[in-house]
Scaffold this motif. Structure first.
Motif, PDB file in Angstrom:
ATOM      1  N   LEU A 308      46.326  43.039  38.997  1.00 52.01           N
ATOM      2  CA  LEU A 308      46.633  43.667  40.289  1.00 52.01           C
ATOM      3  C   LEU A 308      47.580  44.849  40.109  1.00 52.01           C
ATOM      4  O   LEU A 308      47.377  45.924  40.689  1.00 52.01           O
ATOM      5  N   GLN A 309      48.619  44.659  39.305  1.00 50.19           N
ATOM      6  CA  GLN A 309      49.589  45.733  39.083  1.00 50.19           C
ATOM      7  C   GLN A 309      48.935  46.943  38.422  1.00 50.19           C
ATOM      8  O   GLN A 309      49.209  48.090  38.786  1.00 50.19           O
ATOM      9  N   LYS A 310      48.074  46.663  37.454  1.00 44.35           N
ATOM     10  CA  LYS A 310      47.447  47.747  36.700  1.00 44.35           C
ATOM     11  C   LYS A 310      46.413  48.491  37.543  1.00 44.35           C
ATOM     12  O   LYS A 310      46.380  49.725  37.569  1.00 44.35           O
ATOM     13  N   LYS A 311      45.567  47.748  38.243  1.00 40.13           N
ATOM     14  CA  LYS A 311      44.480  48.365  39.010  1.00 40.13           C
ATOM     15  C   LYS A 311      44.984  49.120  40.241  1.00 40.13           C
ATOM     16  O   LYS A 311      44.466  50.186  40.590  1.00 40.13           O
ATOM     17  N   LEU A 312      45.993  48.555  40.909  1.00 35.66           N
ATOM     18  CA  LEU A 312      46.457  49.143  42.175  1.00 35.66           C
ATOM     19  C   LEU A 312      47.752  49.934  42.026  1.00 35.66           C
ATOM     20  O   LEU A 312      48.236  50.518  43.003  1.00 35.66           O
ATOM     21  N   ASN A 313      48.313  49.919  40.816  1.00 33.69           N
ATOM     22  CA  ASN A 313      49.570  50.629  40.562  1.00 33.69           C
ATOM     23  C   ASN A 313      50.659  50.174  41.535  1.00 33.69           C
ATOM     24  O   ASN A 313      51.281  50.974  42.236  1.00 33.69           O
ATOM     25  N   ILE A 314      50.858  48.865  41.585  1.00 36.96           N
ATOM     26  CA  ILE A 314      51.833  48.284  42.505  1.00 36.96           C
ATOM     27  C   ILE A 314      52.864  47.483  41.726  1.00 36.96           C
ATOM     28  O   ILE A 314      52.683  47.189  40.538  1.00 36.96           O
ATOM     29  N   SER A 315      53.936  47.113  42.400  1.00 34.12           N
ATOM     30  CA  SER A 315      55.000  46.341  41.764  1.00 34.12           C
ATOM     31  C   SER A 315      54.590  44.879  41.631  1.00 34.12           C
ATOM     32  O   SER A 315      53.638  44.416  42.285  1.00 34.12           O
ATOM     33  N   LEU A 316      55.328  44.155  40.798  1.00 34.86           N
ATOM     34  CA  LEU A 316      55.070  42.724  40.634  1.00 34.86           C
ATOM     35  C   LEU A 316      55.261  41.990  41.960  1.00 34.86           C
ATOM     36  O   LEU A 316      54.479  41.096  42.308  1.00 34.86           O
ATOM     37  N   LYS A 317      56.277  42.392  42.710  1.00 28.35           N
ATOM     38  CA  LYS A 317      56.553  41.741  43.989  1.00 28.35           C
ATOM     39  C   LYS A 317      55.376  41.894  44.955  1.00 28.35           C
ATOM     40  O   LYS A 317      54.961  40.935  45.616  1.00 28.35           O
ATOM     41  N   THR A 318      54.827  43.115  45.034  1.00 32.77           N
ATOM     42  CA  THR A 318      53.687  43.352  45.926  1.00 32.77           C
ATOM     43  C   THR A 318      52.468  42.565  45.457  1.00 32.77           C
ATOM     44  O   THR A 318      51.727  41.992  46.266  1.00 32.77           O
ATOM     45  N   ALA A 319      52.262  42.525  44.142  1.00 35.93           N
ATOM     46  CA  ALA A 319      51.138  41.759  43.592  1.00 35.93           C
ATOM     47  C   ALA A 319      51.276  40.280  43.934  1.00 35.93           C
ATOM     48  O   ALA A 319      50.291  39.611  44.283  1.00 35.93           O
ATOM     49  N   GLN A 320      52.491  39.770  43.853  1.00 35.68           N
ATOM     50  CA  GLN A 320      52.730  38.361  44.196  1.00 35.68           C
ATOM     51  C   GLN A 320      52.444  38.094  45.672  1.00 35.68           C
ATOM     52  O   GLN A 320      51.919  37.037  46.030  1.00 35.68           O
ATOM     53  N   GLU A 321      52.786  39.064  46.525  1.00 37.17           N
ATOM     54  CA  GLU A 321      52.512  38.911  47.958  1.00 37.17           C
ATOM     55  C   GLU A 321      51.006  38.873  48.218  1.00 37.17           C
ATOM     56  O   GLU A 321      50.524  38.069  49.029  1.00 37.17           O
ATOM     57  N   TYR A 322      50.255  39.743  47.526  1.00 38.88           N
ATOM     58  CA  TYR A 322      48.795  39.738  47.678  1.00 38.88           C
ATOM     59  C   TYR A 322      48.211  38.404  47.201  1.00 38.88           C
ATOM     60  O   TYR A 322      47.328  37.829  47.847  1.00 38.88           O
ATOM     61  N   LEU A 323      48.717  37.925  46.080  1.00 38.67           N
ATOM     62  CA  LEU A 323      48.196  36.672  45.532  1.00 38.67           C
ATOM     63  C   LEU A 323      48.518  35.502  46.457  1.00 38.67           C
ATOM     64  O   LEU A 323      47.688  34.606  46.659  1.00 38.67           O
ATOM     65  N   LYS A 324      49.702  35.536  47.033  1.00 37.86           N
ATOM     66  CA  LYS A 324      50.093  34.479  47.970  1.00 37.86           C
ATOM     67  C   LYS A 324      49.215  34.509  49.217  1.00 37.86           C
ATOM     68  O   LYS A 324      48.837  33.471  49.762  1.00 37.86           O
ATOM     69  N   THR A 325      48.888  35.719  49.659  1.00 35.16           N
ATOM     70  CA  THR A 325      48.088  35.872  50.882  1.00 35.16           C
ATOM     71  C   THR A 325      46.627  35.499  50.664  1.00 35.16           C
ATOM     72  O   THR A 325      46.032  34.766  51.459  1.00 35.16           O
ATOM     73  N   PHE A 326      46.045  36.014  49.573  1.00 38.12           N
ATOM     74  CA  PHE A 326      44.603  35.854  49.372  1.00 38.12           C
ATOM     75  C   PHE A 326      44.237  34.768  48.363  1.00 38.12           C
ATOM     76  O   PHE A 326      43.136  34.228  48.410  1.00 38.12           O
ATOM     77  N   GLY A 327      45.163  34.463  47.467  1.00 33.15           N
ATOM     78  CA  GLY A 327      44.840  33.497  46.416  1.00 33.15           C
ATOM     79  C   GLY A 327      44.527  32.122  46.950  1.00 33.15           C
ATOM     80  O   GLY A 327      43.563  31.484  46.546  1.00 33.15           O
ATOM     81  N   LYS A 328      45.307  31.661  47.886  1.00 35.73           N
ATOM     82  CA  LYS A 328      45.104  30.319  48.425  1.00 35.73           C
ATOM     83  C   LYS A 328      43.778  30.215  49.153  1.00 35.73           C
ATOM     84  O   LYS A 328      43.174  29.155  49.213  1.00 35.73           O
ATOM     85  N   GLN A 329      43.344  31.349  49.715  1.00 28.99           N
ATOM     86  CA  GLN A 329      42.081  31.335  50.448  1.00 28.99           C
ATOM     87  C   GLN A 329      40.890  31.210  49.504  1.00 28.99           C
ATOM     88  O   GLN A 329      39.816  30.800  49.908  1.00 28.99           O
ATOM     89  N   MET A 330      41.110  31.586  48.238  1.00 28.85           N
ATOM     90  CA  MET A 330      39.993  31.594  47.295  1.00 28.85           C
ATOM     91  C   MET A 330      39.867  30.282  46.527  1.00 28.85           C
ATOM     92  O   MET A 330      38.881  30.025  45.877  1.00 28.85           O
ATOM     93  N   ILE A 331      40.933  29.473  46.555  1.00 26.62           N
ATOM     94  CA  ILE A 331      40.919  28.240  45.767  1.00 26.62           C
ATOM     95  C   ILE A 331      39.996  27.210  46.405  1.00 26.62           C
ATOM     96  O   ILE A 331      40.035  27.021  47.608  1.00 26.62           O
TER      97      ILE A 331
END
Length: 331
Positions: A308-331
């Motif tokens: 996420l950080q590499k593809k979107l050029n975002i911080s670790l914190k922002t990547a963690q927020e995306y994962l928290k938001t969308f990751g649980k929906q994908m499990i």
């Protein structure tokens, strides 16, 4: 504009956090006073007077071609200025269409007090003094007849102390129209005091939104009424009013602009914020796609965060927020 709002919001957040740890009431009072002062300082930094001039033009637009509006009119070489001087042209209608203009004659002195400013008996005398000076500075004797002069004072809040003092001195107050009070008695010129918060919403939205606590219905009414105003003069006035009002009421305008049918003026004024919202929406969509793919590939969270950080050029914190938001929906 957005940056200033975020800074103010962050500052307010720090104050609230600190406030929660205070051990005694005295310090709570100090913090409350600082917070109140911060809001007051913000309102004072906003350029309310140019917005008032623009609102005055919008209010009197039906007679605008017959009027000369001169802002910060210099009475002399010294820095003594009238907030707004309105001069009727020779062929102007005797009575203006807008009820604020009903009292006005050929020469009209207007004093405006922005949100948080005081309107006192001294303000009234000062403005009467401006009118006297304006008459006295005529190029020839009696060039400006006293009977052709009026004085208008504008303030958002009801000036309770001023009205009590006027009554104590023997003057009368007549609410000629909602929010518009005529001062009667032994006074030099016809005087009206306009309490903006009590004006008709339908007729005076351009003035009512000049507030540090604008009502969302006033904003909607203003946008509705100005939607079809297309001349450069009208658009400039609309922009001036909106710039002051948006600066003081950013959160409310965020709600309005997200609603359907946002007007062109507001869309243009908040163009940067809209583009940022679109960019954020696109980034969220990309992040969701990346997370979905990573889960399909069986990647662990650390690997997903790195991608996420590499593809979107975002911080670790922002990547963690995306994962928290969308990751649980994908499990």
């Amino acid at each position: 504009m957005l940056l200033n709002y975020q800074q103010i919001k962050e500052k307010a957040g720090r104050i609230r956090k600190y406030h929660a740890t205070l051990p005694n009431k005295r310090e709570e009072t100090i913090i409350a006073q600082k917070t109140k002062k911060s809001s007051s300082d913000k309102a004072k930094k906003i350029q309310w007077h140019p917005a008032f001039y623009a609102a005055a033009e919008l209010e009197l637009k039906e007679n605008i071609e017959e009027l000369d509006l001169i802002s910060e009119y210099h009475l002399s070489k010294e820095p003594v200025r009238i907030d707004l001087l309105i001069i009727k042209e020779e062929n102007a209608d005797k009575v203006m269409k807008n009820e604020i203009g009903h009292i006005m004659r050929k020469y009209n002195v207007l004093e405006y007090k922005g949100p948080g400013d005081e309107l006192s008996i001294d303000t009234l005398y000062k403005t009467l003094g401006y009118a006297c000076l304006y008459k006295g500075y005529g190029k020839t004797t009696n060039e400006i007849p006293a009977e052709e002069l009026t004085v208008s004072l504008f303030r958002e809040a009801y000036p309770k102390e001023l009205f009590l003092e006027l009554k104590r001195k023997g003057y009368t107050l007549e609410e000629k129209y909602p929010g518009i009070y005529y001062v009667g008695g032994n006074i030099l010129f016809p005087v009206q005091i306009v309490v903006i918060s009590r004006l008709s919403r339908v007729m005076h939205s351009s003035l009512r939104i000049l507030s540090a606590n604008a009502d969302i219905e006033d904003i909607r009414k203003f946008l509705e009424q100005t939607e079809n105003m297309k001349t450069p003069r009208e658009r400039n006035n609309i922009d001036a009013v909106l710039q002051a009002s948006v600066s003081a009421n950013y959160e409310i305008y965020q709600k309005v602009r997200r609603a359907n049918g946002m007007c062109e003026a507001l869309r243009e004024l908040m163009k940067d914020e809209i583009e940022q919202d679109v960019a954020r929406g696109e980034a969220r969509g990309e992040a969701r796609g990346i997370i979905d793919t990573c889960y399909d590939l069986g990647l662990k969270e650390d690997a997903i965060l790195e991608r996420l950080q590499k593809k979107l050029n975002i911080s670790l914190k922002t990547a963690q927020e995306y994962l928290k938001t969308f990751g649980k929906q994908m499990i």
